[in-house]
Design an enzyme around this catalytic site. Structure first.
Site, PDB file in Angstrom:
ATOM      1  N   LEU A 189       0.830  -1.203   0.000  1.00  0.00           N
ATOM      2  CA  LEU A 189       0.000   0.000   0.000  1.00  0.00           C
ATOM      3  C   LEU A 189       0.863   1.251   0.000  1.00  0.00           C
ATOM      4  O   LEU A 189       1.685   1.468   0.888  1.00  0.00           O
ATOM      5  CB  LEU A 189      -0.922  -0.009   1.228  1.00  0.00           C
ATOM      6  CG  LEU A 189      -1.880   1.152   1.409  1.00  0.00           C
ATOM      7  CD1 LEU A 189      -2.836   1.266   0.241  1.00  0.00           C
ATOM      8  CD2 LEU A 189      -2.657   0.979   2.713  1.00  0.00           C
ATOM      9  N   CYS A 190       0.642   2.122  -0.996  1.00  0.00           N
ATOM     10  CA  CYS A 190       1.442   3.334  -1.154  1.00  0.00           C
ATOM     11  C   CYS A 190       1.374   4.230   0.078  1.00  0.00           C
ATOM     12  O   CYS A 190       2.392   4.718   0.561  1.00  0.00           O
ATOM     13  CB  CYS A 190       0.968   4.110  -2.389  1.00  0.00           C
ATOM     14  SG  CYS A 190       1.709   5.741  -2.582  1.00  0.00           S
ATOM     15  N   LEU A 191       0.176   4.455   0.577  1.00  0.00           N
ATOM     16  CA  LEU A 191       0.012   5.431   1.651  1.00  0.00           C
ATOM     17  C   LEU A 191       0.546   4.943   2.997  1.00  0.00           C
ATOM     18  O   LEU A 191       0.545   5.678   3.970  1.00  0.00           O
ATOM     19  CB  LEU A 191      -1.465   5.817   1.770  1.00  0.00           C
ATOM     20  CG  LEU A 191      -1.987   6.656   0.599  1.00  0.00           C
ATOM     21  CD1 LEU A 191      -3.494   6.785   0.656  1.00  0.00           C
ATOM     22  CD2 LEU A 191      -1.344   8.035   0.586  1.00  0.00           C
TER      23      LEU A 191
END
Length: 267
Positions: A147-149
């Site tokens: 997950l990027c965030l």
């Protein structure tokens, strides 16, 4: 004489077309057929974008297919994002000369300063990360997360020690494309299901802007981004639409790449 760039606001579009249009705009900007371009947009339905180099492990493809959540591979790097209630931006510019000719990190820093200024204009106190982490730091577990965030990279922006913008950049010899997601509301339960996270408790790393500023609107943020790009780069943004060549190229990219399983699920 002040330079003029384009700003294009396409509103909500399908996932495959969003990626195709970003690449098409970057292609015409690189060839100097279009000026530097800031594009602001949304997603017609909740959608997942994954980084150019990212492997599919960690993405619950079956769940996404059951729920009708499109999965599209971006032309830029970085990690996966569940796009829903947010403002998404892309920025395309030449890199052979001018202020974006000094490499990836310098470009990240300059674009991030414009975005940070935009957050300041809507009443936030953003922190810009300008220190590169050691690859073997204690945050390695988060860097392995799909997950990027959930990860904080150079040039990205935090508020209250939580990430509020996820960005990724693709560079060629003659141009760059940077894409970024600015979430307003984060559905942590849905994120946990899409990315096979053991717990939906991801609030220690990320936050949506509406959780901080209840009355902030998408229009408020879009306007702040426009003004901040103008002030940061001493330019004027002219509201525009994609050219016919860009639309035609985007349709070609969409069919050949962004709707093709071979592209989206190649890793």
């Amino acid at each position: 004489m002040i330079d003029t760039w384009r700003v294009i606001d396409t509103g909500p579009c399908r996932a495959s077309y969003n990626m195709a249009l970003d690449e098409a705009i970057a292609a015409t900007v690189k060839k100097a057929n279009s000026p530097p371009t800031l594009r602001l947009y949304e997603w017609d339905i909740p959608s997942v974008s994954i980084g150019y180099f990212q492997r599919m492990r960690g993405i619950n493809v079956d769940y996404c297919q059951e729920r009708g959540i499109p999965i599209v591979r971006r032309p830029t790097g970085g990690r996966a994002i569940l796009h829903s209630h947010e403002v998404t931006y892309s920025f395309s510019v030449q890199t052979e000369h001018g202020i974006f000719s000094k490499g990836l990190l310098d470009s990240y820093k300059k674009i991030s300063r414009a975005l940070g200024l935009a957050l300041s204009k809507v009443g936030l106190s953003p922190d810009l990360k300008l220190i590169r982490e050691n690859r073997h730091s204690s945050d390695a577990l988060h860097r392995r997360n799909p997950l990027c965030l959930q990860s904080i990279s150079y040039g990205e922006i935090m508020v209250n020690n939580k990430k509020v913008i996820g960005s990724a950049q693709r560079r060629w010899t003659d141009g760059l494309l940077q894409q970024g997601s600015i979430p307003f509301i984060i559905d942590k339960d849905e994120i946990a299901k899409v990315f096979r996270l053991e717990s939906p408790d991801i609030g220690d790393k990320i936050i949506g802007l509406k959780e901080i500023l209840l009355h902030l609107s998408l229009d408020d943020l879009r306007n702040a981004i426009r003004v901040s790009f103008e002030e940061t780069f001493s330019i004027r943004l002219i509201p525009s639409s994609p050219s016919q060549d860009e639309v035609s190229l985007a349709r070609e990219f969409e069919v050949k790449k962004y709707l093709a399983p071979l592209w989206n699920f190649q890793r």
